[in-house]
Write an enzyme that holds these catalytic residues in place. Structure first.
Site, PDB file in Angstrom:
ATOM      1  N   CYS A 129       0.769  -1.481  -0.010  1.00  0.00           N
ATOM      2  CA  CYS A 129       0.271  -0.031  -0.137  1.00  0.00           C
ATOM      3  C   CYS A 129       1.022   1.177  -0.470  1.00  0.00           C
ATOM      4  O   CYS A 129       1.606   1.342  -1.232  1.00  0.00           O
ATOM      5  CB  CYS A 129      -1.206  -0.338   1.068  1.00  0.00           C
ATOM      6  SG  CYS A 129      -2.168   1.091   0.815  1.00  0.00           S
ATOM      7  N   HIS A 234      -3.783  -4.849   0.583  1.00  0.00           N
ATOM      8  CA  HIS A 234      -2.968  -5.036   1.684  1.00  0.00           C
ATOM      9  C   HIS A 234      -3.198  -6.885   2.035  1.00  0.00           C
ATOM     10  O   HIS A 234      -3.694  -7.479   2.245  1.00  0.00           O
ATOM     11  CB  HIS A 234      -3.952  -5.042   2.968  1.00  0.00           C
ATOM     12  CG  HIS A 234      -3.495  -3.257   3.170  1.00  0.00           C
ATOM     13  ND1 HIS A 234      -3.007  -2.712   4.441  1.00  0.00           N
ATOM     14  CD2 HIS A 234      -3.865  -2.273   2.380  1.00  0.00           C
ATOM     15  CE1 HIS A 234      -2.158  -1.606   4.431  1.00  0.00           C
ATOM     16  NE2 HIS A 234      -3.638  -1.505   3.333  1.00  0.00           N
ATOM     17  N   GLU A 236      -1.907  -8.963   3.402  1.00  0.00           N
ATOM     18  CA  GLU A 236      -1.851  -9.606   5.176  1.00  0.00           C
ATOM     19  C   GLU A 236      -3.436  -9.288   5.151  1.00  0.00           C
ATOM     20  O   GLU A 236      -3.699 -10.036   6.584  1.00  0.00           O
ATOM     21  CB  GLU A 236      -0.933  -8.394   6.330  1.00  0.00           C
ATOM     22  CG  GLU A 236      -1.600  -7.103   6.345  1.00  0.00           C
ATOM     23  CD  GLU A 236      -1.328  -6.216   5.579  1.00  0.00           C
ATOM     24  OE1 GLU A 236      -1.285  -4.539   5.962  1.00  0.00           O
ATOM     25  OE2 GLU A 236      -0.883  -6.275   4.166  1.00  0.00           O
TER      26      GLU A 236
END
Length: 264
Positions: A129, A234, A236
């Site tokens: 990001c 993202h 994650e």
């Protein structure tokens, strides 16, 4: 603990105490450097260890010359740039169009020095990001300070009410390394939590994915001599219960494989 585990550095997110907005006292009156749990767990899920690299500013006890980022680059196997505050417009030669978009110039300088140290050491770098935006600026590109303001025809790339559950499609560029990692995948769904994005692509970067609805760049890779890549979403926050969502494990494994190859 196994001594063959990869040690992956993660750039610090920075919290600055900003007056009486949240009068919480205690530790919240201090500048904090922190690692978001989800990023650490994502790296650990790939079989590596996450190590946050601290930053330095003018108020730190340690001076810039005492924190040798090259030492971290030599000791660690790779670097992940986590998300966070906006990149400061001054870092790419602009003034903020709105005070809310002034960004974090201190973190910009710290992360650029950190990336430079890892690239000089031949260690792989992966941006998430803000990390994509920082890398684009570092290598000569510019950013949209606010997509909705500067590209009002674009789709919405952020909805704070649902945060990482806000999604949109991406199209993988044919012939890219990203396509090689995902054979047969032309389009996928990713989360979208950003209001800034790439305006002018850095000269030595290749586009690896775009949002098909407005053409905004979603993934890039450096054409230089070492591994530097980044995504706007993202990984994650990947929801493994949503099979239509982009499976970010091949992306992580590719980065970690580059780190293992350098160690070998």
């Amino acid at each position: 603990m196994k001594n063959d585990l990869l040690l992956i550095g993660v750039s610090a997110r920075i919290y600055y105490p900003a007056g009486p907005v949240l009068d919480l006292g205690g530790v919240w009156t201090k500048t904090l450097h922190y690692l978001e749990q989800s990023v650490a767990h994502w790296i650990m899920h790939g079989g590596a260890l996450a190590v946050m690299v601290p930053a330095v500013d003018s108020h730190s006890l340690v001076t810039r010359d005492e924190l040798n980022l090259h030492d971290y680059a030599e000791a660690l196997d790779g670097l992940v740039l986590q998300g966070g505050n906006d990149v400061a417009p001054e870092s790419y030669g602009e003034a903020p169009l709105d005070p809310a978009w002034a960004g974090d110039a201190v973190r910009d300088r710290y992360e650029m020095e950190l990336v430079d140290a890892f690239v000089q050491a031949g260690k792989p770098v992966f941006g998430i990001c803000r990390g994509l935006q920082l890398l684009n600026v570092m290598y000569g590109g510019t950013l949209l300070q606010d997509i909705a303001t500067q590209r009002p025809e674009s789709r919405s790339h952020r909805d704070t009410s649902i945060y990482e559950r806000h999604v949109h499609p991406v199209v993988v560029e044919p012939g890219s390394r990203l396509q090689a990692l995902y054979p047969g995948v032309r389009q996928a769904t990713v989360n979208s939590i950003h209001h800034q994005g790439i305006k002018d692509l850095a000269p030595d970067f290749s586009v690896e994915a775009r949002c098909p609805e407005d053409g905004l760049i979603e993934a890039v890779r450096w054409r230089g001599p070492s591994y530097v890549a980044a995504v706007q979403w993202h990984p994650e926050f990947h929801d493994r219960n949503e099979p239509a969502h982009f499976d970010d494990m091949p992306l992580l494994n590719d980065f970690l494989s580059a780190a293992r190859a350098d160690r070998a």
